[in-house]
Design an enzyme around this catalytic site. Sequence first.
Site, PDB file in Angstrom:
ATOM      1  N   ALA A  67      73.005  93.670 -76.020  1.00  0.00           N
ATOM      2  CA  ALA A  67      71.719  93.247 -76.577  1.00  0.00           C
ATOM      3  C   ALA A  67      70.631  93.710 -75.613  1.00  0.00           C
ATOM      4  O   ALA A  67      70.890  93.941 -74.432  1.00  0.00           O
ATOM      5  CB  ALA A  67      71.696  91.729 -76.701  1.00  0.00           C
ATOM      6  N   GLY A 112      76.839  92.780 -76.267  1.00  0.00           N
ATOM      7  CA  GLY A 112      76.708  92.919 -77.720  1.00  0.00           C
ATOM      8  C   GLY A 112      77.275  94.235 -78.246  1.00  0.00           C
ATOM      9  O   GLY A 112      77.592  94.349 -79.434  1.00  0.00           O
ATOM     10  N   GLU A 115      80.944  93.607 -78.494  1.00  0.00           N
ATOM     11  CA  GLU A 115      81.075  92.698 -79.643  1.00  0.00           C
ATOM     12  C   GLU A 115      80.910  93.438 -80.966  1.00  0.00           C
ATOM     13  O   GLU A 115      81.583  93.138 -81.953  1.00  0.00           O
ATOM     14  CB  GLU A 115      80.040  91.566 -79.519  1.00  0.00           C
ATOM     15  CG  GLU A 115      80.352  90.640 -78.355  1.00  0.00           C
ATOM     16  CD  GLU A 115      79.185  89.732 -78.001  1.00  0.00           C
ATOM     17  OE1 GLU A 115      78.107  90.246 -77.626  1.00  0.00           O
ATOM     18  OE2 GLU A 115      79.336  88.509 -78.101  1.00  0.00           O
ATOM     19  N   GLU A 135      77.927  89.278 -69.624  1.00  0.00           N
ATOM     20  CA  GLU A 135      76.824  88.316 -69.754  1.00  0.00           C
ATOM     21  C   GLU A 135      76.764  87.311 -68.605  1.00  0.00           C
ATOM     22  O   GLU A 135      75.688  86.820 -68.266  1.00  0.00           O
ATOM     23  CB  GLU A 135      76.927  87.560 -71.094  1.00  0.00           C
ATOM     24  CG  GLU A 135      76.615  88.404 -72.321  1.00  0.00           C
ATOM     25  CD  GLU A 135      77.821  89.143 -72.885  1.00  0.00           C
ATOM     26  OE1 GLU A 135      78.853  89.230 -72.201  1.00  0.00           O
ATOM     27  OE2 GLU A 135      77.723  89.629 -74.022  1.00  0.00           O
TER      28      GLU A 135
HETATM   29  N1  CAA Z   1      69.116  96.099 -72.432  1.00  0.00           N
HETATM   30  C1  CAA Z   1      67.978  96.778 -72.185  1.00  0.00           C
HETATM   31  N2  CAA Z   1      67.935  97.915 -71.485  1.00  0.00           N
HETATM   32  C2  CAA Z   1      69.097  98.403 -71.019  1.00  0.00           C
HETATM   33  C3  CAA Z   1      70.321  97.754 -71.235  1.00  0.00           C
HETATM   34  C4  CAA Z   1      70.311  96.550 -71.991  1.00  0.00           C
HETATM   35  N3  CAA Z   1      71.429  95.884 -72.297  1.00  0.00           N
HETATM   36  N4  CAA Z   1      71.305  98.470 -70.629  1.00  0.00           N
HETATM   37  C5  CAA Z   1      70.698  99.526 -70.066  1.00  0.00           C
HETATM   38  N5  CAA Z   1      69.378  99.488 -70.305  1.00  0.00           N
HETATM   39  C6  CAA Z   1      68.354 100.453 -69.862  1.00  0.00           C
HETATM   40  C7  CAA Z   1      68.032 100.292 -68.384  1.00  0.00           C
HETATM   41  O1  CAA Z   1      67.107  99.252 -68.201  1.00  0.00           O
HETATM   42  C8  CAA Z   1      67.492 101.653 -68.053  1.00  0.00           C
HETATM   43  O2  CAA Z   1      66.165 101.723 -68.525  1.00  0.00           O
HETATM   44  P1  CAA Z   1      64.961 102.202 -67.548  1.00  0.00           P
HETATM   45  O3  CAA Z   1      65.306 103.630 -67.227  1.00  0.00           O
HETATM   46  O4  CAA Z   1      63.732 102.040 -68.378  1.00  0.00           O
HETATM   47  O5  CAA Z   1      65.032 101.321 -66.347  1.00  0.00           O
HETATM   48  C9  CAA Z   1      68.324 102.583 -68.921  1.00  0.00           C
HETATM   49  O6  CAA Z   1      68.870 101.765 -69.952  1.00  0.00           O
HETATM   50  C10 CAA Z   1      69.473 103.233 -68.174  1.00  0.00           C
HETATM   51  O7  CAA Z   1      70.256 102.207 -67.583  1.00  0.00           O
HETATM   52  P2  CAA Z   1      70.627 102.197 -66.015  1.00  0.00           P
HETATM   53  O8  CAA Z   1      69.593 102.893 -65.211  1.00  0.00           O
HETATM   54  O9  CAA Z   1      70.955 100.786 -65.641  1.00  0.00           O
HETATM   55  O10 CAA Z   1      71.951 103.094 -66.044  1.00  0.00           O
HETATM   56  P3  CAA Z   1      73.169 103.050 -65.021  1.00  0.00           P
HETATM   57  O11 CAA Z   1      74.002 104.243 -65.317  1.00  0.00           O
HETATM   58  O12 CAA Z   1      72.705 102.821 -63.646  1.00  0.00           O
HETATM   59  O13 CAA Z   1      74.002 101.716 -65.473  1.00  0.00           O
HETATM   60  C11 CAA Z   1      74.997 100.179 -67.032  1.00  0.00           C
HETATM   61  C12 CAA Z   1      74.599 101.643 -66.726  1.00  0.00           C
HETATM   62  C13 CAA Z   1      76.123  99.746 -66.076  1.00  0.00           C
HETATM   63  C14 CAA Z   1      75.483 100.126 -68.465  1.00  0.00           C
HETATM   64  C15 CAA Z   1      73.760  99.274 -66.815  1.00  0.00           C
HETATM   65  O14 CAA Z   1      72.665  99.811 -67.549  1.00  0.00           O
HETATM   66  C16 CAA Z   1      73.959  97.851 -67.264  1.00  0.00           C
HETATM   67  O15 CAA Z   1      74.607  97.075 -66.586  1.00  0.00           O
HETATM   68  N6  CAA Z   1      73.364  97.480 -68.429  1.00  0.00           N
HETATM   69  C17 CAA Z   1      73.374  96.118 -68.921  1.00  0.00           C
HETATM   70  C18 CAA Z   1      74.735  95.745 -69.526  1.00  0.00           C
HETATM   71  C19 CAA Z   1      74.729  94.298 -69.957  1.00  0.00           C
HETATM   72  O16 CAA Z   1      74.561  93.393 -69.169  1.00  0.00           O
HETATM   73  N7  CAA Z   1      74.945  94.075 -71.266  1.00  0.00           N
HETATM   74  C20 CAA Z   1      74.962  92.754 -71.844  1.00  0.00           C
HETATM   75  C21 CAA Z   1      73.627  92.406 -72.401  1.00  0.00           C
HETATM   76  S1  CAA Z   1      73.502  90.720 -72.874  1.00  0.00           S
HETATM   77  C22 CAA Z   1      74.293  90.647 -74.379  1.00  0.00           C
HETATM   78  O17 CAA Z   1      74.710  91.651 -74.932  1.00  0.00           O
HETATM   79  C23 CAA Z   1      74.422  89.284 -74.952  1.00  0.00           C
HETATM   80  C24 CAA Z   1      75.188  89.196 -76.203  1.00  0.00           C
HETATM   81  O18 CAA Z   1      76.395  88.913 -76.211  1.00  0.00           O
HETATM   82  C25 CAA Z   1      74.559  89.426 -77.467  1.00  0.00           C
END
Ligand code: CAA
Length: 260
Positions: A67, A112, A115, A135
């Site tokens: 998400a 998400g 999921e 999460e």
């Molecule tokens: N939401 C919003 N933006 C996201 C995102 C997310 N889930 N995942 C990545 N992005 C964005 C980053 O903010 C970044 O944007 P900017 O360049 O503007 O800063 C861009 O995508 C590239 O990401 P990274 O620079 O972080 O890339 P990386 O290669 O260093 O890392 C990653 C990759 C490990 C996937 C890392 O991006 C990450 O950990 N992302 C979040 C994953 C996460 O926590 N997902 C769960 C979300 S909560 C959820 O989903 C709840 C639910 O059950 C519904």
Amino acid sequence: MNFEILKTDFEDGILTITISREKALNALNRQTMLELRHMFETYAPGLEGLNGVVITGAGSKAFVAGADIKEFTSLDAETGAALAKRGQDIYFLIENFSKPVIAAVNGFALGGGCELAMACHMRIAGEKARFGQPEVNLGLIAGYGGTQRLTQLVGKAKSMELNLTGDMIKAEEAYRIGLVNHVVPQGEEVAKAKEIISKIGKKAPLAIAKAIECINAHFNEGKAAYQKEYQNFGALIETEDMREGVAAFVEKRPANFKGK
Ligand code: CAA
């Protein structure tokens, strides 16, 4: 509704949906979720000759990284619960879709995104795919069905481990624990998903829909699902396609099903 984020391609009875927010690793913002709802409520059911759906992510890095975390800052308890329920409702539309829906997981499938893949009927992983429910790193839990479907797919022990540690696993490990159906060379996920849908497309459509319904009922209706199975079996016995399938077997020829 115009699709801004979901790119679609409909060819040979297969609808391929590409979630296209590559710069945000295809994270599911509000607009994406609205489009997914419309896709499975209205657009896909209206496609003549549809045999199945493939969902994938744009680019080579991510399927869906979760998400959109940046939208979380304005939420409170009530709107947070509503956001999760909306996501769950959309994923139920996918899970209960009457044609096969296959996730072609081309990279990160996190939160998400994992999921979403789990709400699909099958998952094909590219070698570089990564799965996880991270999460807990945000002080949250999965909200789009991840505590439930991961447990259904891989059992309580592994679901506990993944949901509680937030660890990511590689495609091979996801295959080993039963989270994905196949692992293929990177870039071949969509082709493999299409191959499976083409095979299913040659079967009787009403039987496919009933099989999906019965398998899903196992998780939602417990033992009553057996009743659903025999009732659906009875309903299918009266279809034209069943008569055609049996006749084709006896006459030693391929069946020509019409969805009737
Ligand atoms: N939401 C919003 N933006 C996201 C995102 C997310 N889930 N995942 C990545 N992005 C964005 C980053 O903010 C970044 O944007 P900017 O360049 O503007 O800063 C861009 O995508 C590239 O990401 P990274 O620079 O972080 O890339 P990386 O290669 O260093 O890392 C990653 C990759 C490990 C996937 C890392 O991006 C990450 O950990 N992302 C979040 C994953 C996460 O926590 N997902 C769960 C979300 S909560 C959820 O989903 C709840 C639910 O059950 C519904």
